[in-house]
Design an enzyme around this catalytic site. Structure first.
Site, PDB file in Angstrom:
ATOM      1  CB  THR A 158      -0.940   0.032   1.228  1.00  0.00           C
ATOM      2  OG1 THR A 158      -0.148  -0.095   2.408  1.00  0.00           O
ATOM      3  CG2 THR A 158      -1.964  -1.066   1.157  1.00  0.00           C
ATOM      4  CG  ASP A 159       4.249   1.683   2.667  1.00  0.00           C
ATOM      5  OD1 ASP A 159       3.154   1.553   3.244  1.00  0.00           O
ATOM      6  OD2 ASP A 159       5.338   1.459   3.221  1.00  0.00           O
ATOM      7  CE  LYS A 237      -0.549   3.279   3.847  1.00  0.00           C
ATOM      8  NZ  LYS A 237       0.529   2.288   3.971  1.00  0.00           N
TER       9      LYS A 237
HETATM   10  N1  ASP Z   1       5.378  -1.469   3.368  1.00  0.00           N
HETATM   11  C1  ASP Z   1       4.389  -2.345   2.788  1.00  0.00           C
HETATM   12  C2  ASP Z   1       4.373  -2.114   1.310  1.00  0.00           C
HETATM   13  O1  ASP Z   1       3.938  -1.095   0.855  1.00  0.00           O
HETATM   14  C3  ASP Z   1       3.063  -2.111   3.394  1.00  0.00           C
HETATM   15  C4  ASP Z   1       1.921  -2.822   2.695  1.00  0.00           C
HETATM   16  O2  ASP Z   1       2.105  -3.778   2.013  1.00  0.00           O
HETATM   17  O3  ASP Z   1       0.810  -2.384   2.818  1.00  0.00           O
HETATM   18  O4  ASP Z   1       4.803  -2.973   0.587  1.00  0.00           O
END
Ligand code: ASP
Length: 426
Positions: A158-159, A237
């Site tokens: 998500t990052d 985000k």
């Molecule tokens: N740090 C991780 C990523 O963005 C967090 C996630 O997967 O939501 O890969």
């Protein structure tokens, strides 16, 4: 010898961590999935002691269920890039290089087979913070090779998911199928995981809508029963951990998915039409050096001059798009130097201002500060792009239209800038 898939206790000088050893992209680091569900990386050189506490689970040969495909349903490809959403597979198989086969997916999410026919493909297992322009190009090529599907879901960390969605929106010209990015804020092995709802909603949306283009599908709120389809170029985000972390910025979401039905919230989206799928044109990224600089009190001129060897710069200004450039007394002498550096820099490379307010539009016509910035060629006036989209757009323009960057950056090319501010965002 410790191996990926071992349960381990790792001791460093300051802490003791227990969990499952995952595949690490960086040979100098261990990555472990903690019992809390979060992944954690540790420099190997900081490790004082490492013990295996449970032997590696044998990857059990489970009987692969016969996958019955229903010819009446749409065909969807799930392309796995990694991130939190991928983590259940680690636990299930006990293995670390998870096989993201159709069988694995349907074991985890059996309801999906009633909505769409899925195929599943492993693209990578990478945290999204490690993704760069080369990955965008590879993903785009993978999409081009799979246009026989009615839609593609990309599971993604998500990052930086909103950077990837913006990048794909620019790269994929004349896209005729939906590309939906899906992540999770809680790993799939936790009771509170959002991964199922997000993935399921993306499948529902592909099966029931005529959308074509790039979007993100994530939780609408803290209830685990609805998701939003958010525009790939206009989303950010906004929370480190909440399941509803992603919000559309300055526009309405495209749709809401709830109780097996979809509600279109903004009809202004690219529709699937009968155009030849194979016309998809890829305008890929080169590797330009672009920076993002956040304006703040007490800035120094070096913060500007350090970008002189870059190809472009995004400055997240204050408010309507301002910077500390006014010398008003003897305490503000540095501001005059900042202004001179900015003037020099903007002659050399495109410098684009966005706003750190997140919502709203840059307007350099209102205050004298803004007018001075315009006079020295700072770009971005009257744009309501997010900083992240402006960054991706600048890199993409420099890669594909190097001579026309200054002309094109403030024009709406793919829906990334709204001509008029919608009443919901005034
Ligand atoms: N740090 C991780 C990523 O963005 C967090 C996630 O997967 O939501 O890969």
């Amino acid at each position: 010898m410790v191996k990926e898939g071992n349960y381990v206790v790792i001791k460093t000088k300051n802490e003791e961590l227990k969990g499952l050893l995952l595949k690490s992209q960086n040979p100098e680091k261990f990555v472990i999935k903690l019992t809390s569900g979060y992944n954690f990386s540790i420099n190997k050189k900081d490790v004082v002691k490492l013990d295996i506490i449970k032997p590696e689970k044998e990857e059990k040969e489970f009987k692969k269920p016969e996958i019955q495909k229903n010819p009446k349903l749409k065909k969807v490809l799930i392309l796995h890039t990694g991130g939190t959403i991928a983590s259940k597979v680690d636990y299930k198989t006990g293995a670390v290089s998870p096989s993201f086969s159709n069988e694995d997916m349907l074991k985890m999410f059996p309801e999906i087979k009633d909505i769409v026919n899925i195929d599943s493909k492993f693209f990578g297992n990478i945290f999204s913070e490690d993704i760069n322009f080369n990955h965008y190009n590879l993903l785009a090529k993978e999409i081009k090779n799979n246009l026989n599907y009615d839609g593609i879901i990309i599971t993604h960390g998500t990052d930086t998911m909103h950077y990837t969605s913006a990048a794909l929106s620019f790269i994929l010209e004349d896209l005729v199928i939906p590309i939906i990015l899906v992540g999770a804020q809680r790993s799939s092995d936790r009771g509170s995981s959002d991964s199922f709802q997000n993935l399921f909603s993306a499948c529902q949306f592909i099966s029931k809508s005529d959308f074509s283009g790039v979007a993100i599908c994530m939780h609408e709120n803290m209830n685990d029963d609805s998701c939003l389809i958010l525009p790939g170029l206009r989303t950010r985000k906004l929370h480190t951990s909440r399941r509803d972390a992603f919000k559309a910025i300055n526009v309405k979401p495209i749709a809401k998915v709830k109780d097996n039905s979809i509600e279109i919230l903004n009809h202004d989206y690219p529709k699937r039409d009968r155009k030849d799928k194979n016309n998809l044109n890829l305008k890929l990224f080169e590797d330009p050096k672009i920076g993002i600089l956040k304006t703040h009190p007490n800035m120094k001129k070096e913060e500007i001059s350090m970008y002189s060897k870059f190809d472009g710069l995004i400055i997240e200004g204050t408010g309507l798009g301002h910077m500390p450039i006014n010398k008003v007394d003897k305490l503000t002498l540095e501001n005059e130097l900042i202004f001179k550096e900015l003037e020099k820099l903007s002659k050399k490379i495109p410098v684009v201002i966005t706003s750190q307010c997140i919502f709203g539009r840059v307007n350099l016509n209102v205050y004298s500060t803004g007018r001075k910035l315009q006079e020295i060629g700072i770009l971005g006036n009257l744009s309501d792009m997010t900083t992240e989209t402006a960054f991706i757009k600048l890199a993409w323009l420099i890669s594909n239209y190097p001579k026309d960057v200054r002309k094109m950056i403030d024009k709406d090319l793919k829906g990334e800038i709204s001509r008029r501010t919608s009443e919901d965002f005034i």
